[in-house]
Design a protein around this motif. Structure first.
Motif, PDB file in Angstrom:
ATOM      1  N   UNK A  89       0.798  -1.238   0.000  1.00 36.81           N
ATOM      2  CA  UNK A  89       0.000   0.000   0.000  1.00 36.81           C
ATOM      3  C   UNK A  89       0.824   1.279   0.000  1.00 36.81           C
ATOM      4  N   UNK A  90       1.937   1.291  -0.750  1.00 38.81           N
ATOM      5  CA  UNK A  90       2.722   2.535  -0.770  1.00 38.81           C
ATOM      6  C   UNK A  90       2.427   3.370  -2.013  1.00 38.81           C
ATOM      7  N   UNK A  91       1.395   2.966  -2.774  1.00 40.85           N
ATOM      8  CA  UNK A  91       1.003   3.758  -3.941  1.00 40.85           C
ATOM      9  C   UNK A  91       1.827   3.468  -5.183  1.00 40.85           C
ATOM     10  N   UNK A  92       2.695   2.455  -5.098  1.00 40.69           N
ATOM     11  CA  UNK A  92       3.517   2.066  -6.240  1.00 40.69           C
ATOM     12  C   UNK A  92       3.632   0.553  -6.300  1.00 40.69           C
ATOM     13  N   UNK A  93       3.659   0.008  -7.505  1.00 40.24           N
ATOM     14  CA  UNK A  93       3.915  -1.423  -7.663  1.00 40.24           C
ATOM     15  C   UNK A  93       5.418  -1.587  -7.887  1.00 40.24           C
ATOM     16  N   UNK A  94       6.113  -2.193  -6.915  1.00 39.80           N
ATOM     17  CA  UNK A  94       7.559  -2.387  -7.074  1.00 39.80           C
ATOM     18  C   UNK A  94       7.822  -3.673  -7.866  1.00 39.80           C
ATOM     19  N   UNK A  95       9.090  -3.962  -8.099  1.00 42.07           N
ATOM     20  CA  UNK A  95       9.409  -5.071  -9.006  1.00 42.07           C
ATOM     21  C   UNK A  95       8.954  -6.429  -8.454  1.00 42.07           C
ATOM     22  N   UNK A  96       9.059  -6.618  -7.133  1.00 44.52           N
ATOM     23  CA  UNK A  96       8.622  -7.896  -6.534  1.00 44.52           C
ATOM     24  C   UNK A  96       7.104  -8.037  -6.633  1.00 44.52           C
ATOM     25  N   UNK A  97       6.382  -6.921  -6.406  1.00 44.98           N
ATOM     26  CA  UNK A  97       4.911  -6.948  -6.510  1.00 44.98           C
ATOM     27  C   UNK A  97       4.485  -7.178  -7.967  1.00 44.98           C
ATOM     28  N   UNK A  98       5.240  -6.623  -8.876  1.00 45.13           N
ATOM     29  CA  UNK A  98       4.985  -6.787 -10.313  1.00 45.13           C
ATOM     30  C   UNK A  98       5.063  -8.268 -10.710  1.00 45.13           C
ATOM     31  N   UNK A  99       6.138  -8.942 -10.271  1.00 49.87           N
ATOM     32  CA  UNK A  99       6.332 -10.352 -10.626  1.00 49.87           C
ATOM     33  C   UNK A  99       5.269 -11.226  -9.958  1.00 49.87           C
TER      34      UNK A  99
END
Length: 213
Positions: free
Chosen positions: A81-91
């Motif tokens: 919930x930090x307002x961004x999709x990081x690389x781990x969340x993306x995968x």
């Protein structure tokens, strides 16, 4: 990102990923950094896809048009919930989004549809989502009435314990009996055609990926 760092990141993400192999993770990581682009170079910037960039991908690549659903899909990916999709969340998000088992997809869709996160899909939530996802038909009748009828029909079909709302157990039972009910309240998974096109393009050459496939 240099090759060594990329390799290390790919290895770590592959270990935690159920549905992609090392080559596929590598392609998706490359795509991620291509999409994030110059933002990552700015000091203090969060390396990730913000809501707008992410929604753009959902819209242009997977043909999603429903704002509410796209917003919920973004939240499904953005686990911290930090307002961004990081690389781990993306995968991990794409792993489920593109290749998840029925169990994983049921859990994911239920969370998308459970707008207030209380563990139930209420009549109000169904009404909001169906109102959003159905095409507006110009007619004499009050469209809200038609949607209310649809909510009642859906409840009758899916609400196994007859408490007027859907628990995950209700939803799961209904979907196992009729898989089409997986996306009963709005399309929150890619359709097979756009999924195949996305995979074919990205796993061939992520650098040639374009939004408008």
């Amino acid at each position: 990102m240099n090759r060594k760092k990329l390799q290390k990141l790919t290895d770590t993400l592959t270990k935690n990923c159920r549905h992609f192999n090392t080559y596929e993770v590598n392609c998706l990581v490359s795509l991620f950094y291509t999409l994030v682009g110059d933002v990552a170079e700015r000091p203090g910037a969060v390396t990730g896809l913000d809501r707008n960039a992410f929604r753009n991908i959902l819209h242009m690549t997977f043909g999603m048009t429903d704002d509410m659903i796209m917003d919920r899909v973004f939240r499904g990916f953005d686990k911290d919930n930090d307002g961004c999709v990081n690389v781990a969340e993306w995968i991990s998000g794409l792993s489920l989004f593109l290749r998840g088992s029925l169990e994983e997809k049921m859990k994911y869709c239920f969370e998308v549809f459970d707008l207030n996160g209380d563990g139930f899909i209420s009549k109000e939530e169904m009404f909001h989502m169906l109102k959003n996802s159905l095409l507006k038909q110009p007619s004499e009748e009050d469209p809200d009435e038609g949607i209310k009828d649809l909510v009642e029909i859906t409840l009758k079909k899916m609400d196994h314990d007859h408490d007027g709302k859907l628990s995950f157990a209700d939803y799961e039972q209904a979907v196992r009996e009729e898989t089409l009910l997986l996306e009963a309240f709005g399309p929150c998974l890619p359709d097979p055609k756009s999924q195949m096109e996305f995979e074919a393009q990205v796993f061939k050459d992520p650098h040639e990926f374009s939004y408008d496939m």
